[in-house]
Design an enzyme around this catalytic site. Structure first.
Site, PDB file in Angstrom:
ATOM      1  N   SER A   1       0.832  -1.204   0.000  1.00 59.05           N
ATOM      2  CA  SER A   1       0.000   0.000   0.000  1.00 59.05           C
ATOM      3  C   SER A   1       0.860   1.244   0.000  1.00 59.05           C
ATOM      4  O   SER A   1       1.632   1.483   0.928  1.00 59.05           O
ATOM      5  CB  SER A   1      -0.911   0.025   1.226  1.00 59.05           C
ATOM      6  OG  SER A   1      -1.440   1.326   1.408  1.00 59.05           O
TER       7      SER A   1
ATOM      8  N   ASP B   1      -6.002   0.619  -9.381  1.00 55.86           N
ATOM      9  CA  ASP B   1      -7.240   1.375  -9.617  1.00 55.86           C
ATOM     10  C   ASP B   1      -7.825   1.109 -11.002  1.00 55.86           C
ATOM     11  O   ASP B   1      -8.940   1.536 -11.301  1.00 55.86           O
ATOM     12  CB  ASP B   1      -6.986   2.872  -9.414  1.00 55.86           C
ATOM     13  CG  ASP B   1      -6.633   3.184  -7.963  1.00 55.86           C
ATOM     14  OD1 ASP B   1      -7.069   2.442  -7.065  1.00 55.86           O
ATOM     15  OD2 ASP B   1      -5.902   4.165  -7.724  1.00 55.86           O
TER      16      ASP B   1
HETATM   17  C1  S3P Z   1      -3.046   5.705  -3.616  1.00 56.41           C
HETATM   18  C2  S3P Z   1      -2.695   4.395  -3.348  1.00 56.41           C
HETATM   19  C3  S3P Z   1      -3.584   3.252  -3.637  1.00 56.41           C
HETATM   20  C4  S3P Z   1      -4.664   3.620  -4.636  1.00 56.41           C
HETATM   21  C5  S3P Z   1      -5.332   4.914  -4.284  1.00 56.41           C
HETATM   22  C6  S3P Z   1      -4.323   6.046  -4.251  1.00 56.41           C
HETATM   23  C7  S3P Z   1      -2.123   6.789  -3.255  1.00 56.41           C
HETATM   24  O1  S3P Z   1      -4.197   2.835  -2.445  1.00 56.41           O
HETATM   25  O2  S3P Z   1      -5.631   2.600  -4.727  1.00 56.41           O
HETATM   26  O3  S3P Z   1      -6.342   5.233  -5.245  1.00 56.41           O
HETATM   27  O4  S3P Z   1      -2.308   7.927  -3.719  1.00 56.41           O
HETATM   28  O5  S3P Z   1      -1.163   6.520  -2.511  1.00 56.41           O
HETATM   29  P1  S3P Z   1      -3.473   1.814  -1.399  1.00 56.41           P
HETATM   30  O6  S3P Z   1      -2.269   2.456  -0.843  1.00 56.41           O
HETATM   31  O7  S3P Z   1      -4.505   1.545  -0.339  1.00 56.41           O
HETATM   32  O8  S3P Z   1      -3.156   0.588  -2.201  1.00 56.41           O
END
Ligand code: S3P
Length: 420
Positions: free
Chosen positions: A158, A305
């Site tokens: 993440s 996404d």
């Molecule tokens: C993001 C990370 C992702 C993504 C989200 C935006 C970011 O989420 O799905 O739309 O800007 O760091 P996760 O970190 O929960 O995977």
């Protein structure tokens, strides 16, 4: 919103600025010294929530234009901030305020209040932060405390969790290291480097030390995740050819291009350049018949996404596609595994949910179409619209206005490209 079928998807477009980078420009700009001039800002529901959140914590932000900001960096003051629907905002802001004086109260809408926050609160607590969640969710309170560095191995891939820890690490004693199981988007690292932070990057880990920041200028590239539904529409409708200009091409975001190529779509990238440290270019897609592929866990963060669109592409590709390792989709703005299965089935596709993705039996023909519901999730609304364009009978999207979370002008822009 009723979306009619297209004969072709044709044209040249640009999309609004990247949502991930726009959030980071506001949050890092807020704690940097001096002013940060942001160009190409992607104004939308989520990113406006970032501006409003730092304003309610005492930071001034001038709206120079729809896509241009001046963030007057300074000390964030204790107070309450509403993160609305924006998970990125809430999680990164937790890291930003964890080491600052005072009591910060973070709230969100119903969807955000159902999303897991212990994944950030846990590691921040082990740095010395005082955080109270509501059964692991928002609303939550961060009582600023002196922080010390940690070494942390992310249990889930993440970028939001990684970023929260790195941002907290900027105010911690010692060197904070985050180890990633699989590389995730590195916009935070690139922006911190640009801001002069003491940061060291390795292939699977990154280390920060206490730093003061000066950002100055940020040029935000077009959002690849907003280009993706348009690119998918062109890949699906015979006779289409579409170019999206000046779009972010950070390799940790563009997994969809690799998947499209594997499936047989005709993709070309021109005019590669950099916006600050972020790769940018023009992407062209021409329609071609698609074949099934396999999506493996290591690839998931680079297209997390875009997975709803991958499921759609697979629905009309020849053969069976399995998507694995995408359980994180269950804790996005909606449970995107079930939302995608329901939407695609309701429009004629052969999709089965797995715990961690889907099994999709592709049929190389237009989907029938039908009525679908966005479930308050912008990416699901855009998926519904793309199905409509590529369908036989069109799609009616309930809750279509949720696109405003990331891409308010989506339907109008799509309409300029669609030949009927
Ligand atoms: C993001 C990370 C992702 C993504 C989200 C935006 C970011 O989420 O799905 O739309 O800007 O760091 P996760 O970190 O929960 O995977």
């Amino acid at each position: 919103m009723r979306i009619e079928p297209a004969v072709a998807v044709v044209g040249h477009v640009a999309v609004p600025g990247d949502k991930s980078i726009s959030h980071r420009a506001v949050l890092v700009g807020a704690i940097a010294e001096g002013d940060t001039h942001v160009r190409g800002f992607g104004r939308a529901g989520d990113t406006q929530a970032s501006i409003d959140a730092v304003r309610s914590l005492g930071v001034e932000v001038d709206d120079l234009a729809e896509d241009e900001l001046l963030v007057h960096g300074g000390e964030l003051r204790a107070g309450a901030a509403d993160c609305m629907n924006a998970g990125t905002l809430m999680r990164l802001l937790m890291g930003v305020v964890a080491g600052r004086d005072g009591r910060f109260e973070l709230t969100g809408d119903e969807s955000l209040s159902s999303r897991p926050m212990e994944r950030v609160a846990g590691p921040l607590r082990s740095m010395g932060a005082q955080i109270e969640t509501t059964d692991g969710h928002a609303p939550l309170v961060v009582a600023g405390a002196p922080l010390h560095a940690i070494d942390y191995e992310l249990p889930v891939a993440s970028a939001q969790v990684k970023s929260a820890i790195l941002l907290a690490g900027l105010a911690a004693d010692g060197a904070t290291t985050v180890v990633e199981p699989v590389p995730t988007r590195d916009h935070t690292e690139l922006m911190l480097e640009a801001a002069g932070a003491r940061i060291q990057r390795r292939p699977t880990s990154v280390t920060v030390e206490r730093s003061s920041l000066r950002l100055g200028e940020v040029e935000v590239p077009g959002d690849f995740s907003s280009a993706a539904p348009l690119l998918a529409a062109a890949a699906l409708v015979p006779g289409s050819h579409l170019t999206v200009h000046d779009v972010g091409l950070n390799p940790r975001r563009t997994g969809l291009l690799d998947v499209l190529e594997r499936m047989g779509a005709r993709i070309a990238v021109f005019n590669r350049r950099r916006a600050g440290r972020e790769p940018v270019g023009d992407v062209q897609v021409q329609y071609a018949e698609l074949t099934a592929t396999a999506i493996e866990p290591a690839e998931i963060p680079s297209l997390v996404d875009e997975l709803p669109l991958v499921a759609l592409l697979a629905s009309v590709a020849r053969g069976e596609t399995v998507v694995r390792g995408a359980a994180e989709l269950r804790v996005k703005e909606s449970d995107r595994i079930e939302a995608v299965t329901d939407l695609l089935r309701a429009t004629g596709a052969h999709v089965r949910s797995r715990d961690d993705g889907w099994t999709i039996t592709g049929v190389p023909a237009r989907l029938r179409g039908g009525r679908v519901d966005a479930r308050g999730d912008h990416r699901i609304a855009m998926l519904g619209a793309v199905v409509g364009v590529a369908s036989r009978e069109g799609v009616e999207v309930g809750g279509a206005d949720s696109v405003a979370i990331s891409f308010p002008g989506f339907y109008d822009l799509l309409d300029t490209l669609v030949k009927r």
